[in-house]
Write a protein that holds these residues in place. Structure first.
Motif, mmCIF file in Angstrom:
data_model
loop_
_atom_site.group_PDB
_atom_site.id
_atom_site.type_symbol
_atom_site.label_atom_id
_atom_site.label_comp_id
_atom_site.label_asym_id
_atom_site.label_seq_id
_atom_site.Cartn_x
_atom_site.Cartn_y
_atom_site.Cartn_z
ATOM 1 N N VAL A 127 1.665 3.627 1.238
ATOM 2 C CA VAL A 127 3.046 2.870 1.126
ATOM 3 C C VAL A 127 3.800 3.903 1.794
ATOM 4 C CG1 VAL A 127 4.278 1.805 -0.357
ATOM 5 C CG2 VAL A 127 2.010 1.541 -0.739
ATOM 6 N N THR A 128 4.764 3.454 2.568
ATOM 7 C CA THR A 128 6.017 3.794 3.109
ATOM 8 C C THR A 128 7.374 3.306 2.859
ATOM 9 O OG1 THR A 128 4.531 4.716 4.988
ATOM 10 C CG2 THR A 128 6.958 4.553 5.123
ATOM 11 N N ALA A 129 8.184 3.947 2.334
ATOM 12 C CA ALA A 129 9.450 3.451 1.888
ATOM 13 C C ALA A 129 10.240 3.292 3.146
ATOM 14 C CB ALA A 129 10.393 4.212 1.059
ATOM 15 N N GLU A 130 10.612 2.149 3.517
ATOM 16 C CA GLU A 130 11.501 1.775 4.615
ATOM 17 C C GLU A 130 12.966 1.893 4.301
ATOM 18 O OE1 GLU A 130 10.112 -1.742 6.678
ATOM 19 O OE2 GLU A 130 8.319 -0.976 7.102
ATOM 20 N N SER A 131 13.433 1.280 3.356
ATOM 21 C CA SER A 131 15.099 1.110 3.104
ATOM 22 C C SER A 131 14.983 1.164 1.467
ATOM 23 C CB SER A 131 15.347 -0.133 3.720
ATOM 24 O OG SER A 131 16.867 -0.349 3.358
ATOM 25 N N VAL A 145 -10.611 0.945 3.474
ATOM 26 C CA VAL A 145 -11.738 1.122 2.654
ATOM 27 C C VAL A 145 -12.618 2.364 3.372
ATOM 28 C CG1 VAL A 145 -14.037 0.204 1.693
ATOM 29 C CG2 VAL A 145 -11.589 -0.965 1.506
ATOM 30 N N ALA A 146 -12.953 3.181 2.991
ATOM 31 C CA ALA A 146 -13.614 4.215 3.723
ATOM 32 C C ALA A 146 -12.862 4.775 5.070
ATOM 33 C CB ALA A 146 -15.029 4.147 3.914
ATOM 34 N N GLY A 147 -11.401 4.469 5.039
ATOM 35 C CA GLY A 147 -10.679 4.992 6.516
ATOM 36 C C GLY A 147 -10.886 3.696 7.441
ATOM 37 N N VAL A 148 -11.519 2.694 7.192
ATOM 38 C CA VAL A 148 -11.406 1.279 7.937
ATOM 39 C C VAL A 148 -10.310 0.449 7.457
ATOM 40 C CG1 VAL A 148 -12.648 -0.704 8.704
ATOM 41 C CG2 VAL A 148 -13.880 1.524 8.488
ATOM 42 N N PRO A 149 -9.391 0.074 8.164
ATOM 43 C CA PRO A 149 -8.340 -1.012 8.078
ATOM 44 C C PRO A 149 -8.873 -2.181 7.418
ATOM 45 C CG PRO A 149 -7.702 0.060 9.800
ATOM 46 C CD PRO A 149 -9.247 0.383 9.622
ATOM 47 N N VAL A 150 -8.157 -2.574 6.285
ATOM 48 C CA VAL A 150 -8.631 -3.859 5.783
ATOM 49 C C VAL A 150 -7.380 -4.925 5.469
ATOM 50 C CG1 VAL A 150 -10.539 -3.296 4.546
ATOM 51 C CG2 VAL A 150 -8.468 -3.329 3.261
ATOM 52 N N ALA A 151 -6.324 -4.207 5.265
ATOM 53 C CA ALA A 151 -5.099 -5.010 5.320
ATOM 54 C C ALA A 151 -3.688 -4.431 5.690
ATOM 55 C CB ALA A 151 -4.829 -5.804 4.114
ATOM 56 N N GLN A 152 -2.502 -5.184 6.078
ATOM 57 C CA GLN A 152 -1.430 -4.627 6.354
ATOM 58 C C GLN A 152 -0.447 -5.443 5.457
ATOM 59 O OE1 GLN A 152 -0.972 -5.051 10.403
ATOM 60 N NE2 GLN A 152 -2.065 -2.926 10.812
ATOM 61 N N PHE A 153 0.793 -5.043 5.038
ATOM 62 C CA PHE A 153 1.679 -5.645 4.237
ATOM 63 C C PHE A 153 3.119 -4.874 4.355
ATOM 64 C CE2 PHE A 153 4.054 -6.126 0.354
ATOM 65 C CZ PHE A 153 3.748 -7.452 -0.223
ATOM 66 N N ARG A 154 4.097 -5.621 4.570
ATOM 67 C CA ARG A 154 5.479 -5.578 4.604
ATOM 68 C C ARG A 154 6.261 -6.536 3.547
ATOM 69 N NH1 ARG A 154 10.695 -6.157 7.158
ATOM 70 N NH2 ARG A 154 11.510 -4.028 7.387
ATOM 71 N N GLY A 155 6.923 -5.763 2.801
ATOM 72 C CA GLY A 155 7.612 -6.492 1.528
ATOM 73 C C GLY A 155 8.962 -6.107 1.146
ATOM 74 N N THR A 156 9.812 -6.721 0.413
ATOM 75 C CA THR A 156 11.068 -6.417 -0.167
ATOM 76 C C THR A 156 10.600 -6.752 -1.774
ATOM 77 O OG1 THR A 156 12.165 -7.006 1.866
ATOM 78 C CG2 THR A 156 13.331 -6.858 0.053
ATOM 79 N N LEU A 157 11.500 -5.762 -2.272
ATOM 80 C CA LEU A 157 11.482 -5.850 -3.721
ATOM 81 C C LEU A 157 12.934 -5.979 -4.249
ATOM 82 C CD1 LEU A 157 8.634 -3.259 -4.850
ATOM 83 C CD2 LEU A 157 8.659 -5.784 -5.196
#
Length: 170
Positions: A127-131, A145-157
């Protein structure tokens, strides 16, 4: 991957001692309780910068029980919640813990799922903080999983007071 601390070569954690949170301490940063806690451990974090967390997928969990019982697949909706919980922890570590009368609500979400997750998988969230602006936190994340990408996400809380939510019917 460095097996001593679970970090990949070249990650921010390689030049310092990782900051970790075990399951008991992690629960203090989340309002969720069983069966809605999806994270098992925080491998490392830097407030305002990043958080690395783990989800250990078991075929014995409530989330797997009815989700395609003939071919157990971990639900993408639960991966989304794990992304959000990772963001919630980073948001608080980067600012302050939630007050007793505060909640975090998820706002805009963009997600992409590229590979299924099954029992036995260890899902790592980066996870990377953007703002961070007062009560608003925007972050991006990837799951592997084991270095293989399974998902990407961008969100706002957004951090809100319970009183600001109107009549409380719960």
């Amino acid at each position: 991957m460095n097996t001593a601390n679970g970090t990949e070569a070249g990650s921010p954690a390689t030049s310092r001692t990782p900051r970790t949170l075990g399951f008991t301490e992690l629960k203090r940063w989340l309002r969720h309780r069983h069966p809605m806690i999806y994270l098992d451990r925080v491998l490392d974090y830097e407030p305002g910068e990043f958080l690395q967390s783990l989800l250990l997928v078991s075929g014995q969990t409530d989330t797997i029980a009815g989700h395609f019982p003939e071919r157990a697949i971990y639900p993408a909706s639960h991966l989304t919640q794990a992304f959000a919980q990772s963001g919630i922890v980073l948001f608080q570590l980067s600012t302050t813990p939630l007050a007793d009368d505060e909640l975090t609500l998820i706002g805009a979400v963009q997600s992409r799922f590229v590979k299924i997750v099954v029992p036995g998988d260890v899902v790592r969230f980066d996870v990377t903080a953007e703002s961070i602006r007062h009560r608003l936190f925007t972050f991006s994340a990837r799951a592997s999983v084991a270095g293989v990408p399974v998902a990407q996400f961008r969100g706002t809380l957004v951090r809100v007071g319970v009183a600001d939510l109107g009549e409380q019917l719960w």
